[in-house]
Design a protein around this motif. Structure first.
Motif, PDB file in Angstrom:
ATOM      1  N   ALA A   1      -4.557   4.138  -8.605  1.00 36.02           N
ATOM      2  CA  ALA A   1      -5.779   4.311  -7.814  1.00 36.02           C
ATOM      3  C   ALA A   1      -5.701   5.494  -6.857  1.00 36.02           C
ATOM      4  O   ALA A   1      -6.734   5.976  -6.386  1.00 36.02           O
TER       5      ALA A   1
ATOM      6  N   ASP B   1       4.475   1.375 -12.345  1.00 35.35           N
ATOM      7  CA  ASP B   1       4.098  -0.022 -12.156  1.00 35.35           C
ATOM      8  C   ASP B   1       3.176  -0.560 -13.239  1.00 35.35           C
ATOM      9  O   ASP B   1       2.396  -1.486 -13.018  1.00 35.35           O
TER      10      ASP B   1
ATOM     11  N   SER C   1       0.837  -1.196   0.000  1.00 32.89           N
ATOM     12  CA  SER C   1       0.000   0.000   0.000  1.00 32.89           C
ATOM     13  C   SER C   1       0.872   1.247   0.000  1.00 32.89           C
ATOM     14  O   SER C   1       2.043   1.211   0.398  1.00 32.89           O
TER      15      SER C   1
ATOM     16  N   GLN D   1      -9.538   2.356 -15.092  1.00 32.97           N
ATOM     17  CA  GLN D   1      -8.766   1.141 -15.322  1.00 32.97           C
ATOM     18  C   GLN D   1      -8.660   0.877 -16.827  1.00 32.97           C
ATOM     19  O   GLN D   1      -9.461   1.378 -17.621  1.00 32.97           O
TER      20      GLN D   1
ATOM     21  N   TRP E   1      -1.376  -2.407 -15.093  1.00 38.58           N
ATOM     22  CA  TRP E   1      -2.303  -2.661 -13.988  1.00 38.58           C
ATOM     23  C   TRP E   1      -1.791  -2.018 -12.705  1.00 38.58           C
ATOM     24  O   TRP E   1      -1.868  -2.593 -11.618  1.00 38.58           O
ATOM     25  N   SER E   2      -1.299  -0.808 -12.850  1.00 38.30           N
ATOM     26  CA  SER E   2      -0.747  -0.028 -11.746  1.00 38.30           C
ATOM     27  C   SER E   2      -1.699   0.041 -10.559  1.00 38.30           C
ATOM     28  O   SER E   2      -2.880   0.359 -10.700  1.00 38.30           O
ATOM     29  N   ARG E   3      -1.141  -0.233  -9.386  1.00 40.88           N
ATOM     30  CA  ARG E   3      -1.914  -0.022  -8.154  1.00 40.88           C
ATOM     31  C   ARG E   3      -1.755   1.410  -7.666  1.00 40.88           C
ATOM     32  O   ARG E   3      -2.615   1.930  -6.960  1.00 40.88           O
ATOM     33  N   THR E   4      -0.656   2.049  -8.050  1.00 39.81           N
ATOM     34  CA  THR E   4      -0.458   3.443  -7.675  1.00 39.81           C
ATOM     35  C   THR E   4      -1.490   4.339  -8.344  1.00 39.81           C
ATOM     36  O   THR E   4      -1.887   5.371  -7.782  1.00 39.81           O
TER      37      THR E   4
END
Length: 426
Positions: free
Chosen positions: A183, A175, A145, A189, A178-181
């Protein structure tokens, strides 16, 4: 850290994250790169890339890596053939062009390599990794996270299974698709582009299949028709070179079809094994039966590392409201399909422009929370304006190439002043 040296975290050790780290290091600004993979070769690294003179090469120059690039780029990699499905060769270029060298061969007249010199992705990645100090890249560090630190403009990066580092002043999401950053800045998406490709390889192509090697050539060999395309390319140098093909289908569906659907199989049929030659033969017969024999024969000869790849993209023109201390680069910011050959160059320009803004903040002694926040607004405004043009061109190229006259349309664009590099498949 001093008051003028921010703590910078880069999430992702792909090409754009590594380029940013390299340019920063070249300017004596440290950073930390967190990468979930255990090493640089933990998974497949992709194929060949063309690095443009006025974008990707500028980023390499800012990192002091142009000479290194010249030593590992692939001679002849600019070669391109465009063929109709009946075997008619519409366009052929050997890729042998003047790179700006002086007549005596002493050194190039320009420090940049003219045109669109090719480099294999692993070679470029190795060059970038070698350019940063040991310990910069934290391999096997999966980010769980990223959360704001209360009462500050810093961010806490929580890692899985390893001790957490102190807070960072700037977190850069490199990243990927499918970057989580992402979000932290937008709920958007990637969406399915409508194109799915069967990706197949043939190792040591010169020795294993000289006919395939000759067909593919030293660079790229493209065939286009309505809703279908075969995109052959050479990867690697010399006798150890490999051949790769993306057998692409335009499906016009909102979600990617699974392998059984593509092959016309019932749901209760056995799971599809693309390594099975009979499965690939069924695929070719179903979608490419009316293409000339040599193209089908070469495609079927390439049965190694088969993977079905649905291609995704972010909406053209995606933006977000700037947020202090966090931003995105590369595919995390503007994922494109590969049909215009610009994605990596847009990403490397992200790294260059963000690095330049960071360097400016540090040099001016304004690398505090407020200074970095203002810097990100400037970077993102420029990145949005620059990337939307390339994303729109990419989407247009994708639609053009899957028309019945796609090959002819590409030739017409080239003849009208367009450049072949605008249509190179990465």
């Amino acid at each position: 850290m001093t008051a003028t040296t921010p703590r910078i975290a880069i999430i992702g050790a792909g090409l754009v994250g590594l380029m940013l780290a390299s340019i920063l290091h070249h300017n004596n600004i440290p950073c930390t790169v967190f990468e979930r993979d255990s090493s640089a070769v933990a998974r497949a690294q992709g194929g060949t890339l063309d690095i443009h003179e006025y974008s990707g090469q500028r980023a390499l120059d800012a990192a002091g890596l142009l000479d290194g690039f010249r030593t590992v780029m692939r001679p002849g990699g600019e070669a391109i053939k465009i063929i109709k499905k009946n075997g008619t060769v519409l366009f052929e270029d050997s890729g042998e062009h003047d790179d700006g060298a002086e007549e005596d061969g002493a050194k190039p007249a320009s420090k940049f390599v003219k045109g669109r010199p090719e480099i294999d992705r692993p070679a470029l990645k190795d060059l970038l990794i070698a350019s940063v100090p040991a310990g910069t890249i934290h391999w096997g560090s999966r980010v769980a996270s990223v959360t704001p630190v209360l009462g500050s403009k810093q961010w806490a990066v929580e890692l899985e299974d390893t001790p957490n580092p102190p807070p960072f002043d700037l977190v850069v999401g490199a990243d990927g698709a499918w970057s989580r950053t992402r979000a932290l800045l937008t709920e958007t998406q990637p969406l399915y582009s409508g194109i799915t490709a069967l990706d197949v390889w043939l190792r040591n192509v010169d020795e294993a299949a000289p006919d395939v090697s000759a067909f593919v050539g030293l660079g790229n060999c493209f065939l286009f028709d309505k809703d279908r395309a075969l995109l052959f390319q050479r990867n690697g140098r010399g006798q150890e070179a490999d051949a790769r093909c993306y057998a692409c289908l335009k499906t016009d569906s909102q979600t990617p079809p699974d392998a059984k659907t593509l092959l016309g199989l019932e749901n209760d049929a056995p799971e599809v094994d693309w390594a099975d030659a009979s499965v690939r033969e069924r695929f070719v017969e179903r979608y490419f039966s009316d293409w000339f024999d040599e193209a089908k024969r070469n495609l079927l000869a390439m049965g190694e590392l088969p993977v079905l790849r649905p291609l995704y993209m972010l909406p053209v023109g995606l933006t977000w409201e700037s947020r202090p201390g966090v931003t995105l680069v590369g595919d995390a910011a503007h994922l494109m399909t590969p049909f215009a050959g610009v994605g990596v160059n847009v990403a490397l320009m992200d790294a260059l422009e963000l690095a330049q803004e960071i360097i400016g903040c540090v040099s001016a002694g304004r690398a505090d929370g407020e200074g970095l926040a203002g810097m990100l607004q400037v970077y993102e405004k420029g990145m949005f304006a620059r990337s939307v043009k390339e994303a729109a061109k990419t989407e247009a190229a994708m639609h053009l190439q899957f028309q019945e006259s796609g090959a002819e349309r590409m030739i017409a664009i080239m003849g009208g002043g367009g450049q072949p590099e605008d249509m190179v498949f990465e």
